[in-house]
Scaffold this motif. Structure first.
Motif, mmCIF file in Angstrom:
data_model
loop_
_atom_site.group_PDB
_atom_site.id
_atom_site.type_symbol
_atom_site.label_atom_id
_atom_site.label_comp_id
_atom_site.label_asym_id
_atom_site.label_seq_id
_atom_site.Cartn_x
_atom_site.Cartn_y
_atom_site.Cartn_z
ATOM 1 N N THR A 277 -3.714 1.210 54.146
ATOM 2 C CA THR A 277 -4.059 2.187 55.484
ATOM 3 C C THR A 277 -5.761 2.964 55.456
ATOM 4 O O THR A 277 -5.769 3.073 56.895
ATOM 5 C CB THR A 277 -3.508 3.265 55.532
ATOM 6 N N LYS A 278 -5.748 3.499 54.356
ATOM 7 C CA LYS A 278 -7.098 3.199 54.788
ATOM 8 C C LYS A 278 -8.591 2.310 55.432
ATOM 9 O O LYS A 278 -9.169 2.739 55.917
ATOM 10 C CB LYS A 278 -8.330 3.606 53.165
ATOM 11 N N ILE A 279 -7.756 1.251 54.918
ATOM 12 C CA ILE A 279 -8.989 -0.089 55.178
ATOM 13 C C ILE A 279 -8.967 -0.033 56.986
ATOM 14 O O ILE A 279 -9.527 0.350 58.206
ATOM 15 C CB ILE A 279 -8.479 -1.618 54.921
ATOM 16 N N MET A 280 -7.621 0.871 57.709
ATOM 17 C CA MET A 280 -7.027 0.435 58.837
ATOM 18 C C MET A 280 -7.828 1.573 59.624
ATOM 19 O O MET A 280 -8.428 1.291 60.699
ATOM 20 C CB MET A 280 -6.062 0.690 59.607
ATOM 21 N N VAL A 281 -7.737 2.418 59.225
ATOM 22 C CA VAL A 281 -8.739 3.995 59.499
ATOM 23 C C VAL A 281 -9.999 3.152 60.242
ATOM 24 O O VAL A 281 -11.112 3.782 60.951
ATOM 25 C CB VAL A 281 -8.326 4.862 58.828
ATOM 26 N N VAL A 282 -11.217 2.928 58.637
ATOM 27 C CA VAL A 282 -12.122 3.237 58.419
ATOM 28 C C VAL A 282 -12.630 1.877 58.998
ATOM 29 O O VAL A 282 -14.031 1.694 60.171
ATOM 30 C CB VAL A 282 -12.529 3.378 57.434
ATOM 31 N N TRP A 283 -12.263 0.910 59.249
ATOM 32 C CA TRP A 283 -12.474 -0.526 59.748
ATOM 33 C C TRP A 283 -12.100 -1.324 60.557
ATOM 34 O O TRP A 283 -12.384 -2.273 61.377
ATOM 35 C CB TRP A 283 -12.803 -1.440 58.278
ATOM 36 N N SER A 394 -2.728 7.494 42.504
ATOM 37 C CA SER A 394 -3.378 5.873 42.546
ATOM 38 C C SER A 394 -3.715 6.087 44.184
ATOM 39 O O SER A 394 -4.427 4.980 44.452
ATOM 40 C CB SER A 394 -2.628 5.553 41.851
ATOM 41 N N SER A 395 -3.221 6.919 44.759
ATOM 42 C CA SER A 395 -2.836 6.207 46.204
ATOM 43 C C SER A 395 -4.867 5.986 46.818
ATOM 44 O O SER A 395 -5.306 5.799 47.328
ATOM 45 C CB SER A 395 -2.227 6.686 46.769
ATOM 46 N N ARG A 396 -5.436 7.659 46.183
ATOM 47 C CA ARG A 396 -6.838 7.481 46.655
ATOM 48 C C ARG A 396 -7.471 7.395 45.971
ATOM 49 O O ARG A 396 -8.514 6.730 46.489
ATOM 50 C CB ARG A 396 -6.616 9.464 46.130
ATOM 51 N N LEU A 397 -7.619 6.619 44.173
ATOM 52 C CA LEU A 397 -8.297 5.757 44.124
ATOM 53 C C LEU A 397 -7.855 4.473 44.986
ATOM 54 O O LEU A 397 -9.838 3.627 45.527
ATOM 55 C CB LEU A 397 -7.297 5.095 42.644
ATOM 56 N N GLY A 398 -7.167 4.252 45.920
ATOM 57 C CA GLY A 398 -6.480 2.418 46.275
ATOM 58 C C GLY A 398 -7.698 2.643 48.159
ATOM 59 O O GLY A 398 -8.395 2.122 48.320
ATOM 60 N N GLN A 399 -7.668 4.019 47.875
ATOM 61 C CA GLN A 399 -8.678 4.838 49.703
ATOM 62 C C GLN A 399 -10.048 4.349 48.954
ATOM 63 O O GLN A 399 -10.608 4.287 49.831
ATOM 64 C CB GLN A 399 -8.278 6.108 50.211
ATOM 65 N N VAL A 400 -10.166 4.983 48.391
ATOM 66 C CA VAL A 400 -12.194 5.395 47.755
ATOM 67 C C VAL A 400 -12.352 3.338 47.549
ATOM 68 O O VAL A 400 -13.869 2.782 47.443
ATOM 69 C CB VAL A 400 -12.428 5.847 46.378
ATOM 70 N N MET A 401 -11.957 2.592 46.423
ATOM 71 C CA MET A 401 -12.048 1.385 46.822
ATOM 72 C C MET A 401 -11.942 -0.107 47.969
ATOM 73 O O MET A 401 -12.454 -0.166 47.558
ATOM 74 C CB MET A 401 -11.551 0.854 45.070
ATOM 75 N N SER A 402 -10.733 0.141 48.636
ATOM 76 C CA SER A 402 -11.153 -1.157 49.560
ATOM 77 C C SER A 402 -11.738 -1.218 50.480
ATOM 78 O O SER A 402 -11.921 -1.895 50.755
ATOM 79 C CB SER A 402 -9.396 -0.406 49.810
ATOM 80 N N PRO A 403 -12.476 0.242 51.007
ATOM 81 C CA PRO A 403 -13.327 -0.252 52.123
ATOM 82 C C PRO A 403 -13.934 -0.573 51.154
ATOM 83 O O PRO A 403 -15.298 -1.252 51.889
ATOM 84 C CB PRO A 403 -13.794 1.491 52.600
ATOM 85 N N MET A 404 -14.610 -0.912 50.443
ATOM 86 C CA MET A 404 -16.094 -1.149 49.776
ATOM 87 C C MET A 404 -15.698 -2.586 49.437
ATOM 88 O O MET A 404 -16.823 -3.091 49.575
ATOM 89 C CB MET A 404 -16.991 -0.792 48.042
ATOM 90 N N LEU A 405 -14.095 -2.439 48.721
ATOM 91 C CA LEU A 405 -13.971 -4.517 48.943
ATOM 92 C C LEU A 405 -14.431 -5.061 50.483
ATOM 93 O O LEU A 405 -15.455 -6.705 50.407
ATOM 94 C CB LEU A 405 -12.532 -4.403 48.882
ATOM 95 N N VAL A 406 -13.691 -4.510 51.378
ATOM 96 C CA VAL A 406 -14.236 -4.989 53.002
ATOM 97 C C VAL A 406 -15.770 -5.275 53.369
ATOM 98 O O VAL A 406 -16.309 -6.399 53.413
ATOM 99 C CB VAL A 406 -13.866 -4.307 54.364
#
Length: 464
Positions: A277-283, A394-406
């Motif tokens: 969901t964070k990737i969808m919001v940010v990217w 854990s969800s917040r950690l996913g939100q921190v890391m996933s935009p950097m993956l993209v």
């Protein structure tokens, strides 16, 4: 919820009445107030993104500086989710909620007054702690006033206030920016939690389950029980010494009594759903413009995702309560993976993009909010907020890391459309976690039922 029964220590006479009775006015009021806190979190999350360009221009901040401000807030949110759970399980859900709302009020207001980059880093870090701390508290408090059969439904309905708040935050911010300085977004953003804080002081009850688990405070227990129309036996009011209120909540309890596998799988579910969901919001807007869509088209696709997400989060708890973790979430997440991949092959069909974005929001939203519903029912009262808080960390950690993956994928030359095929793995992993979680919960429930049956047999034998 299929597969999850009430923990043995919660099936007292009073709480059995609460589980079996229809919803009353006090419970509905509590749910609404808890959802209001989630809505405030969504408003703040959206508002900072809307005012960021104006803030950067006025204060001389670079895009890199803004990125650090956003990231530090997420780091604070991770710590807030970790810390407020044990705090609420020790001192009370209402107390922790009021502390979190006080922090939101103070640090949102200071955001408007801080003129330096270093100051903004500190203020937004503290605001992130408070914002993330409030959510697990109200999820636990609201769900503990729900009958067991509706606990997951209530948890997801409360959390649906978050995407609703994000939508409201964008509209209100746009209105304020049309006529006022960007700082007014934060002035209003601080006023709303302050007013909510006052209302909650008078009208939000402490969790009856929490009070009974800690013992003491007989007057509060009697008053709440009278409002609910249930009877409290004298032995239930003093079941635990008052000193137990000062007992620390060991994090290790999330992994004992058959909870180890369930906790770890729940964290995987949280991580990959909210990373997506964070990737969808940010990217999403940037990736769509990279493959040829206009800015307005990208904005509509983002709105389609948000609407789908709000709907998915609203219905997730009902699905989990009715069908259980695996049967409710795994199919939705698998279909969500297909929707993510569809974004990669949509080409220049805007209609297809809109449908795929809405599908991702709806289906991944079911998975993410379903995780809250499971956590609200999985853990006993003494560690419920801790379980919710650490899951959300854990969800917040996913939100921190996933935009950097993209960002990393794009930097090594992966095309924007191909990124979606990589990201489709996220909901697939989450789906398998949901399947494993359902199996783990069923095993634990069967073991508890066998233990209860054995105890009943021993009691009958002893009586004979």
């Amino acid at each position: 919820m299929p597969g999850i029964g009430a923990p043995a220590n919660e099936r007292t006479s009073a709480l059995a009445q609460l589980d079996d009775a229809p919803l009353g006015a006090m419970q509905i009021r509590t749910f609404v107030l808890c959802a209001l806190v989630a809505l405030l979190d969504g408003i703040d999350n959206q508002s900072i993104g809307v005012v960021a360009p104006l803030m950067a221009k006025d204060l001389g901040l670079t895009k890199t500086s803004l990125g650090l401000i956003f990231s530090i807030a997420q780091i604070g949110a991770t710590l807030g989710a970790l810390g407020f759970g044990p705090f609420a399980d020790r001192f009370g859900r209402k107390t922790a909620t009021l502390v979190a709302l006080s922090g939101i009020t103070i640090f949102t207001y200071l955001t408007a007054l801080t003129p330096t980059f270093a100051g903004l880093l500190l203020v937004r870090f503290a605001a992130g702690i408070a914002l993330a701390g409030a959510i697990p508290c109200v999820l636990a408090l609201g769900s503990e006033y729900a009958p067991l059969r509706l606990r997951g439904t209530v948890a997801s309905a409360i959390f649906a206030g978050y995407p609703l708040g994000a939508s409201i935050g964008g509209v209100v911010s746009a209105y304020l920016l049309a006529s006022y300085d960007w700082r007014w977004v934060f002035y209003i953003g601080a006023l709303m939690p302050f007013l909510t804080l006052i209302v909650l002081c008078f009208y939000l009850p402490e969790s009856l389950r929490f009070l009974l688990s800690k013992g003491g405070r007989e007057d509060s227990i009697k008053r709440i029980a009278a409002s609910l129309g249930i009877t409290i036996e004298a032995s239930e009011q003093t079941a635990t010494p008052i000193a137990a209120r000062k007992t620390k909540v060991p994090i290790s309890r999330l992994f004992t009594n058959g909870l180890l596998a369930s906790t770890m799988l729940l964290w995987v579910l949280y991580f990959f759903c909210y990373a997506m969901t964070k990737i969808m919001v940010v990217w999403l807007p940037s990736l769509l413009t990279d493959i040829g869509f206009g800015v307005s088209d990208a904005a509509l696709a983002q709105a389609s995702f948000n609407l789908g997400c709000a709907l998915g989060m609203a219905v997730a708890g009902h699905l989990v309560d009715r069908f259980g973790a695996a049967r409710a979430l795994a199919p939705a997440l698998m279909l969500g993976a297909g929707s993510v991949a569809l974004l990669g092959i949509a080409g220049h069909s805007f209609t297809l993009v809109l449908g795929a974005a809405a599908g991702v929001g709806l289906l991944i939203g079911i998975g993410g909010s379903g995780a809250h519903s499971i956590a609200a029912t999985l853990y006993p009262t003494e560690i419920r907020t801790t379980g919710l808080g650490w899951g959300m960390a854990s969800s917040r950690l996913g939100q921190v890391m996933s935009p950097m993956l993209v960002a990393s994928l794009l930097s090594v030359g992966v095309a924007g459309s191909d990124v979606y095929f990589v990201l489709a793995v996220f909901p697939v992993i989450a789906a398998f976690a949901a399947i494993g979680l359902g199996a783990s919960i069923n095993r634990r429930t069967r073991a508890a039922e066998r233990h209860t049956a054995t105890e009943q047999t021993m009691q009958v034998t002893a009586a004979g």
